[in-house]
Enzyme design. Structure first.
Site, short mmCIF file in Angstrom:
data_model
loop_
_atom_site.label_atom_id
_atom_site.label_comp_id
_atom_site.label_asym_id
_atom_site.label_seq_id
_atom_site.Cartn_x
_atom_site.Cartn_y
_atom_site.Cartn_z
N HIS A 139 66.60 34.47 37.08
CA HIS A 139 66.70 33.46 38.13
C HIS A 139 66.46 34.09 39.51
O HIS A 139 65.72 33.54 40.33
CB HIS A 139 68.08 32.81 38.10
CG HIS A 139 68.35 31.88 39.24
ND1 HIS A 139 68.00 30.54 39.22
CD2 HIS A 139 68.91 32.09 40.46
CE1 HIS A 139 68.33 29.97 40.36
NE2 HIS A 139 68.90 30.89 41.14
N GLU A 140 67.07 35.24 39.75
CA GLU A 140 66.88 35.92 41.03
C GLU A 140 65.44 36.40 41.18
O GLU A 140 64.88 36.38 42.28
CB GLU A 140 67.86 37.08 41.18
CG GLU A 140 69.32 36.67 41.17
CD GLU A 140 69.66 35.58 42.18
OE1 GLU A 140 69.02 35.53 43.25
OE2 GLU A 140 70.55 34.76 41.90
N HIS B 92 63.35 33.75 42.64
CA HIS B 92 63.34 33.69 44.10
C HIS B 92 62.35 34.71 44.68
O HIS B 92 61.66 34.42 45.67
CB HIS B 92 64.74 33.96 44.66
CG HIS B 92 65.70 32.83 44.43
ND1 HIS B 92 65.40 31.53 44.78
CD2 HIS B 92 66.95 32.81 43.91
CE1 HIS B 92 66.43 30.75 44.48
NE2 HIS B 92 67.37 31.50 43.94
N HIS C 166 59.11 33.88 47.00
CA HIS C 166 58.83 34.56 48.28
C HIS C 166 57.43 35.16 48.26
O HIS C 166 56.66 35.04 49.23
CB HIS C 166 59.88 35.65 48.51
CG HIS C 166 59.74 36.34 49.82
ND1 HIS C 166 59.99 37.68 49.99
CD2 HIS C 166 59.38 35.88 51.05
CE1 HIS C 166 59.79 38.01 51.26
NE2 HIS C 166 59.41 36.94 51.91
#
Length: 237
Positions: free
Chosen positions: A104-105, A108, A112
């Site tokens: 999940h991270e 991100h 980005h």
């Protein structure tokens, strides 16, 4: 003062209580779900850190560092320094829950890297939301000491400031949902987790998503309370 509108009992406190209960239930749900699936070891045996490294490299991202951070479920991606920080229960754990949170991270980080618009919008809102949440109540409380005109302007400004914080919560929702969606697709496509394991991970990430929904709901209820509580005050001045 605020309680002067209704005496010492303010019925709008129910909105705050409802928001608090929603947040508590969501928090309890994510903790219990994460704990359950943190006991399920992934068949690949990959830890959260190992899975994160593979996912980032497969996405063509080689300039993001993976670091260990203390705490439980303190995982986050820092776009300013391009660092993905994984908590004690994720970094070295080979559970399906840990791998899911790490993925999940990574979602991100990929957002980005690809210039995902909602993420950019959220980043732009952050300073406004921080200032707004800080100034909202002071402006409203100061406005109560003034009569119609100046007081109404200050109260309205305070409510608008709080609205910026609510907007941040709302913009956060698609960012988090998209990161989870990316994570689940990547875990399945790369074979880091098997089909059944991906389904277990989906439960973990869905529970985590509820905390953001709960936060947004609580913020909206608080904004509604401000409008009900002080909107009448402005009209009556």
């Amino acid at each position: 003062m605020p309680y002067g509108l209704y005496g010492f009992w303010d019925p709008t406190y129910f909105l705050v209580l409802i928001g608090a209960v929603i947040c508590l239930l969501a928090s309890a749900r994510v903790k219990s779900t994460f704990h359950k699936y943190s006991q399920v070891r992934s068949m690949s045996g990959m830890t959260g850190a190992m899975a994160a490294e593979r996912i980032l490299h497969k996405a063509g991202i080689h300039d993001v560092q993976i670091q260990h951070v203390s705490g439980s479920l303190t995982d986050h991606y820092d776009p300013k320094h391009k660092v993905l920080r994984l908590s004690d229960s994720v970094y070295g754990s080979a559970s399906v829950a840990a791998v899911g949170v790490a993925a999940h991270e990574c979602g991100h980080a990929i957002q980005h890297h690809n210039g995902y618009v909602p993420l950019q919008l959220r980043a732009a809102i952050v300073p406004v939301a921080n200032i707004g949440s800080t100034l909202a109540w002071p402006l409203i409380l100061i406005g109560l000491f003034f009569t119609r005109g100046t007081g109404s302007i200050l109260i309205t400004a305070g409510i608008l400031c709080f609205s910026a914080a609510v907007l941040f919560q709302l913009v956060t929702l698609p960012v988090e949902f998209n990161a989870s969606g990316r994570a689940l697709r990547i875990l399945g496509d790369t074979g880091i987790l098997g089909t059944d394991e991906v389904q277990d991970t989906r439960k973990v990430l869905s529970a985590a998503a509820l905390t953001y929904v709960a936060g947004a709901a609580a913020a909206i209820l608080q904004l509604l309370r401000l409008v009900l509580l002080f909107g009448g005050r402005r009209d009556d001045d």
